[in-house]
Design an enzyme around this catalytic site. Sequence first.
Site, short mmCIF file in Angstrom:
data_model
loop_
_atom_site.label_atom_id
_atom_site.label_comp_id
_atom_site.label_asym_id
_atom_site.label_seq_id
_atom_site.Cartn_x
_atom_site.Cartn_y
_atom_site.Cartn_z
N TYR A 1 10.43 5.95 13.12
CA TYR A 1 11.74 6.58 12.81
C TYR A 1 11.59 7.95 12.16
O TYR A 1 12.58 8.62 11.90
CB TYR A 1 12.61 5.67 11.93
CG TYR A 1 11.95 5.14 10.67
CD1 TYR A 1 11.83 5.94 9.55
CD2 TYR A 1 11.49 3.83 10.61
CE1 TYR A 1 11.24 5.47 8.39
CE2 TYR A 1 10.89 3.34 9.47
CZ TYR A 1 10.76 4.16 8.36
OH TYR A 1 10.17 3.68 7.23
N LYS A 2 10.35 8.37 11.89
CA LYS A 2 10.13 9.69 11.31
C LYS A 2 9.96 10.69 12.45
O LYS A 2 10.94 11.00 13.13
CB LYS A 2 8.92 9.63 10.37
CG LYS A 2 9.23 8.73 9.15
CD LYS A 2 8.06 8.47 8.26
CE LYS A 2 8.52 7.63 7.06
NZ LYS A 2 7.40 7.03 6.32
N ARG B 1 10.02 18.44 -0.97
CA ARG B 1 9.23 18.31 0.27
C ARG B 1 10.03 18.82 1.46
O ARG B 1 11.20 18.46 1.64
CB ARG B 1 8.87 16.84 0.46
CG ARG B 1 7.88 16.59 1.59
CD ARG B 1 7.54 15.11 1.70
NE ARG B 1 8.67 14.34 2.22
CZ ARG B 1 8.63 13.05 2.49
NH1 ARG B 1 7.53 12.36 2.28
NH2 ARG B 1 9.69 12.42 2.95
N ASP C 1 -2.71 4.06 7.91
CA ASP C 1 -1.25 4.17 7.97
C ASP C 1 -0.95 5.56 8.56
O ASP C 1 -1.26 6.58 7.94
CB ASP C 1 -0.63 4.01 6.58
CG ASP C 1 0.89 3.92 6.65
OD1 ASP C 1 1.47 4.52 7.59
OD2 ASP C 1 1.50 3.28 5.78
N PHE D 1 1.18 5.70 -0.46
CA PHE D 1 2.62 5.39 -0.38
C PHE D 1 2.86 4.01 -1.03
O PHE D 1 2.06 3.10 -0.85
CB PHE D 1 3.03 5.38 1.10
CG PHE D 1 4.49 5.27 1.34
CD1 PHE D 1 5.30 6.39 1.25
CD2 PHE D 1 5.08 4.05 1.64
CE1 PHE D 1 6.67 6.30 1.47
CE2 PHE D 1 6.45 3.95 1.86
CZ PHE D 1 7.25 5.08 1.78
C1 LIG Z 1 7.65 5.80 5.66
C2 LIG Z 1 6.39 5.08 5.32
C3 LIG Z 1 6.33 3.68 5.34
C4 LIG Z 1 7.58 2.89 5.59
O1 LIG Z 1 7.37 1.52 5.71
P1 LIG Z 1 8.61 0.63 6.15
O2 LIG Z 1 8.06 -0.72 6.21
O3 LIG Z 1 9.13 1.17 7.44
O4 LIG Z 1 9.68 0.78 5.12
C5 LIG Z 1 5.11 3.07 5.07
N1 LIG Z 1 4.01 3.81 4.79
C6 LIG Z 1 4.04 5.16 4.76
C7 LIG Z 1 2.80 5.93 4.46
C8 LIG Z 1 5.23 5.83 5.01
O5 LIG Z 1 5.28 7.16 4.97
#
Ligand SMILES: *Cc1c(COP(=O)(O)O)cnc(C)c1O
Length: 421
Positions: free
Chosen positions: A234-235, A381, A211, A134
């Site tokens: 938040y997911k 997706r 992560d 990501f």
């Molecule tokens: C959604 C997501 C993030 C989001 O990071 P934020 O700091 O909340 O913007 C980070 N890493 C992965 C793998 C994600 O899917």
Amino acid sequence: MLTRDDLQQRDADDPLAGSRELFTGDGPDGTWDDGPQRRIYLDGNSLGRLPRATPAALARVVEQEWGRGLVGSWSHWVSQAGRVGDQLAAGVLGARPGEVLVSDSTSVNLYKLLRAGVDARPGRDVLVTTADEFPTDRYVVSGVARERGLTVREVEADIDSGLDPAVLAAALDDRVAVVVLSLVAYRSGALLDLAAVTAAAREHGALVLWDLSHAVGAVEVDLSAADLAVGCTYKHLNGGPGAPAFLYVRRELQESMRQPIQGWFGQRDQFDMGPGYVPADGVDRFAVGTPPVLATAAVEVGAGITAEAGIAAVAAKGRALTDVLVQLLDERVPQVRLASPRDARARGAHVVVEHPQAWQLTQALVDRGVVPDYRMPDRVRFGPAPLCTRFVDLGDAVDRLADVLATDAHLQYPATRSRVT
Ligand SMILES: *Cc1c(COP(=O)(O)O)cnc(C)c1O
């Protein structure tokens, strides 16, 4: 061939069917509109739905704790980050009390734990991650490498099947300080073996910083086998837009680790207001500044629903939903190619398909009430939230996709992307 009756039967047999009522639907007053034109939200892995209990919980914190309690409420708020962290630890992460803290964003927590991990492995000069990680993870890794004069070893990961453990193993040696990896790949959904990868890195004395953003609330996670982790709420955890993230540090490592942002919430005797920084004992040393109390209250409600449903049941529903979705895609839209692992045990709770006009397809679907998201380079997706999505929703969504493709309706949409996808 799966029929609508088959899908209705799957819903009737679903032990989690009732959990949908815990969330706000799209109909009047937040009820669920189950009509044929209804919106079918398949983006629960980008922003989870609003739990029905959240507005009242927030109103209570605002009106009672803030409105009446004012500064006196800090006696309660000060332990909130650890309390909700412990709830996550026990309910969804397989961690022990005192190992998880809710704080900051995933990006900031990545930075803090990566820096702490690098400092805990002095003399080592390599960070490992994948070329398909990501974006925020890759950016944080390269930023820390620049700050500390380290080298990044970016290993190849297949964008459909994910990282091959043998490829990772070949990149590990005694120069590696920290390996940064997603447990569930954000695009393909490919799932790694947390315990096996952590053990392989430990053999070389390296730490793995996981992560868990697309894994938490979607698959069973057993952090008892891990050293360091971060992730979003938040997911799949339904904490709300911008909800604070979590971090995990294995208890045995906490005393030997220091994070780089020396804020007063990570200080041992915070209200001594002393001259120098001494890190707090335990996981509190990874806190920074005043925590987002309102947003954390929403995390408590959202994560509580997953914990209550039981992560094993939620993960099993995720595998069942994506299995059915894969079958429906195979049967009804052979024009798109599955770009996720076929075996449910090798993926998280979302699947992705490849099509040359993926961006136009995404727009056409959104206009027809199906909400997936587009991902580079040519992927659509689908993230069916295990707690809210029914099997019939998947059948109806795939029918709308089949209709778009059969009529070329997507070709009327611009081929150039908008800013947010
Ligand atoms: C959604 C997501 C993030 C989001 O990071 P934020 O700091 O909340 O913007 C980070 N890493 C992965 C793998 C994600 O899917």
